[in-house]
Design a protein around this motif. Structure first.
Motif, PDB file in Angstrom:
ATOM      1  N   SER A   1      77.375  51.610   9.263  1.00 34.00           N
ATOM      2  CA  SER A   1      77.468  53.033   8.965  1.00 34.00           C
ATOM      3  C   SER A   1      78.736  53.302   8.167  1.00 34.00           C
ATOM      4  O   SER A   1      79.574  52.416   7.972  1.00 34.00           O
ATOM      5  CB  SER A   1      77.476  53.842  10.262  1.00 34.00           C
TER       6      SER A   1
ATOM      7  N   LYS B   1      68.546  50.976  10.643  1.00 31.06           N
ATOM      8  CA  LYS B   1      68.021  52.206  10.056  1.00 31.06           C
ATOM      9  C   LYS B   1      66.534  52.315  10.355  1.00 31.06           C
ATOM     10  O   LYS B   1      65.795  51.340  10.198  1.00 31.06           O
ATOM     11  CB  LYS B   1      68.274  52.227   8.549  1.00 31.06           C
TER      12      LYS B   1
ATOM     13  N   THR C   1      62.665  61.229   7.480  1.00 28.64           N
ATOM     14  CA  THR C   1      64.071  61.027   7.129  1.00 28.64           C
ATOM     15  C   THR C   1      64.594  59.739   7.766  1.00 28.64           C
ATOM     16  O   THR C   1      64.071  59.265   8.780  1.00 28.64           O
ATOM     17  CB  THR C   1      64.932  62.203   7.601  1.00 28.64           C
ATOM     18  N   VAL C   2      65.652  59.230   7.133  1.00 28.76           N
ATOM     19  CA  VAL C   2      66.277  57.998   7.620  1.00 28.76           C
ATOM     20  C   VAL C   2      67.254  58.337   8.737  1.00 28.76           C
ATOM     21  O   VAL C   2      68.038  59.290   8.640  1.00 28.76           O
ATOM     22  CB  VAL C   2      67.015  57.275   6.467  1.00 28.76           C
ATOM     23  N   ALA C   3      67.218  57.553   9.827  1.00 32.88           N
ATOM     24  CA  ALA C   3      68.160  57.704  10.944  1.00 32.88           C
ATOM     25  C   ALA C   3      68.902  56.397  11.140  1.00 32.88           C
ATOM     26  O   ALA C   3      68.341  55.312  10.922  1.00 32.88           O
ATOM     27  CB  ALA C   3      67.432  58.104  12.215  1.00 32.88           C
ATOM     28  N   PHE C   4      70.153  56.500  11.542  1.00 37.07           N
ATOM     29  CA  PHE C   4      70.966  55.313  11.835  1.00 37.07           C
ATOM     30  C   PHE C   4      71.216  55.257  13.326  1.00 37.07           C
ATOM     31  O   PHE C   4      71.628  56.250  13.937  1.00 37.07           O
ATOM     32  CB  PHE C   4      72.296  55.366  11.081  1.00 37.07           C
ATOM     33  N   HIS C   5      70.974  54.089  13.947  1.00 38.17           N
ATOM     34  CA  HIS C   5      71.186  53.899  15.381  1.00 38.17           C
ATOM     35  C   HIS C   5      72.200  52.767  15.596  1.00 38.17           C
ATOM     36  O   HIS C   5      71.951  51.624  15.195  1.00 38.17           O
ATOM     37  CB  HIS C   5      69.880  53.539  16.095  1.00 38.17           C
TER      38      HIS C   5
ATOM     39  N   GLN D   1      66.485  48.979   3.255  1.00 37.09           N
ATOM     40  CA  GLN D   1      67.439  49.745   4.053  1.00 37.09           C
ATOM     41  C   GLN D   1      68.807  49.830   3.390  1.00 37.09           C
ATOM     42  O   GLN D   1      69.594  50.735   3.673  1.00 37.09           O
ATOM     43  CB  GLN D   1      67.575  49.151   5.470  1.00 37.09           C
TER      44      GLN D   1
ATOM     45  N   GLN E   1      70.219  56.240   2.630  1.00 35.62           N
ATOM     46  CA  GLN E   1      71.269  56.718   3.506  1.00 35.62           C
ATOM     47  C   GLN E   1      70.689  57.560   4.635  1.00 35.62           C
ATOM     48  O   GLN E   1      69.556  58.078   4.534  1.00 35.62           O
ATOM     49  CB  GLN E   1      72.280  57.549   2.709  1.00 35.62           C
ATOM     50  N   GLU E   2      71.467  57.722   5.682  1.00 36.22           N
ATOM     51  CA  GLU E   2      71.048  58.534   6.820  1.00 36.22           C
ATOM     52  C   GLU E   2      70.764  59.968   6.360  1.00 36.22           C
ATOM     53  O   GLU E   2      71.538  60.551   5.603  1.00 36.22           O
ATOM     54  CB  GLU E   2      72.130  58.512   7.889  1.00 36.22           C
TER      55      GLU E   2
END
Length: 376
Positions: A290, A298, A305-309, A337, A341-342
């Motif tokens: 991140s 991702k 939408t893209v999410a970051f975990h 990925q 971006q998130e």
């Protein structure tokens, strides 16, 4: 005018006119295209649906096997080492004779002490009888009693020295080594032999302070020795104080070792299960960083939408990683990925469900997990 000069002049005039037309009638340059982020179509990524599986998280540590008991067999009598009854490597039971030290003049001294005791017993009995008749003073009776007690103490001391000449095993174990050869003179309080008990073995490990709260006496432990042998053990001791240098806690795991098959001093890896968590198995190539420098994956949310975990690596294996702290069902981006971006809207090309491998890069080394590990 020569005809050739006329033709050459016409050609030159035509070239000049053609070149000039490029400047006069040139089309205006188009304006710069708008940035992709402002008007482009959503970026296409490939993703796979994953469902978490239960994985047992372990505290993994390196340690060394030690005897469960160890004793130094010390000479309580000075003299020559007369006989080694149980040589190095011998298995002995509690109370078995390990060695004997020469008695010297102790037997003759015991005979003298016994004779003196008998003599002073007779004198004391005579004084008692005379005292009953009124012919012996109380002072004489006390002196005879004191003399008898002194003779008995001398005899007892010699008897104890004779007993100490025989070195016995205090517990069941193996004679690890002898400090002297037969015939060598042994001084009092010197170590003659060392006895160890390696059933069970004790594997000592150092657990980081971040994980010590998860370790408790009685927890099972899987132990793999450096030679490949495996055994099941149990946590038997957890130190109440950290090492001031390493900030780790000493933990001892007792491992049954029938017949002493596994030697002490051998290295071992221990795995203590602490909890079961839902985790996903992914390729290391699918991990991302991140903007804050956190390690994660991702995914694509239901709204596209893209999410970051951020992830916790539970276990690293040759073919991939088990990661936790991720929703149980995810649409994991496996290709592309690195280009999104998130929060960005993407177009998903969904791959076959299952476990992703090296979908977005060459196979790489597993990411180290420190003191953590897991099994399904």
């Amino acid at each position: 005018m020569d005809r050739s000069y006329l033709i050459a002049g016409l050609i030159a005039a035509g070239l000049v006119a053609w070149i000039a037309s490029g400047y006069l009638f040139a089309e205006p340059e188009p304006q710069a295209a708008p940035r992709a982020a402002e008007g482009r179509a959503p970026f296409a990524v490939e993703a796979r649906r994953l469902v978490a599986e239960p994985v047992t998280r372990h505290i993994v540590s390196q340690g060394e096997a030690h005897p469960s008991r160890e004793a130094s067999l010390v000479a309580e009598l000075a003299g020559p080492l007369e006989e080694i009854v149980a040589p190095q490597g011998s298995r002995v039971a509690q109370g078995d004779v390990v060695a004997r030290i020469g008695l010297g003049d102790l037997p003759s001294r015991l005979e003298e002490a016994q004779a003196l005791v008998e003599e002073r017993e007779a004198a004391y009995e005579a004084a008692v009888q005379l005292g009953e008749r009124g012919f012996a003073a109380e002072q004489t009776l006390r002196e005879r009693r004191t003399a008898l007690s002194s003779a008995v103490a001398t005899r007892t001391r010699i008897e104890r020295e004779i007993e100490n000449a025989t070195i016995l095993a205090p517990f069941v174990g193996i004679v690890d080594e002898f400090a002297f050869d037969e015939g060598a003179f042994v001084t009092m309080n010197s170590e003659v032999a060392r006895l160890i008990d390696i059933d069970p073995l004790v594997v000592r490990i150092a657990v980081p302070q971040q994980s010590i709260g998860e370790v408790a006496i009685g927890l099972p432990a899987q132990v793999t020795f450096v030679d490949g042998r495996q055994a099941e053990g149990e946590v038997a001791f957890v130190s109440a104080r950290a090492d001031p240098q390493t900030r780790t806690f000493r933990v001892e795991i007792r491992v049954p070792n029938p017949h002493g098959a596994i030697p002490a001093g051998i290295s071992a890896e221990t795995r203590i299960p602490v909890e079961t968590v839902p985790a996903h198995f992914i390729s290391p190539a699918l991990l991302s960083l991140s903007t804050e420098g956190l390690l994660g994956v991702k995914t694509v949310e239901p709204d596209g939408t893209v999410a970051f975990h951020e992830v916790e690596i539970v276990q690293a294996q040759a073919m991939g990683l088990w990661v936790a702290n991720v929703p149980e069902e995810i649409l994991l981006i496996t290709v592309g990925q690195g280009f999104v971006q998130e929060g960005e809207v993407v177009r998903v090309v969904e791959g076959a469900p299952g476990t992703p491998t090296e979908a977005d890069g060459a196979p790489g080394d597993a990411v180290p997990t420190g003191a953590l590990g897991a099994t399904r």
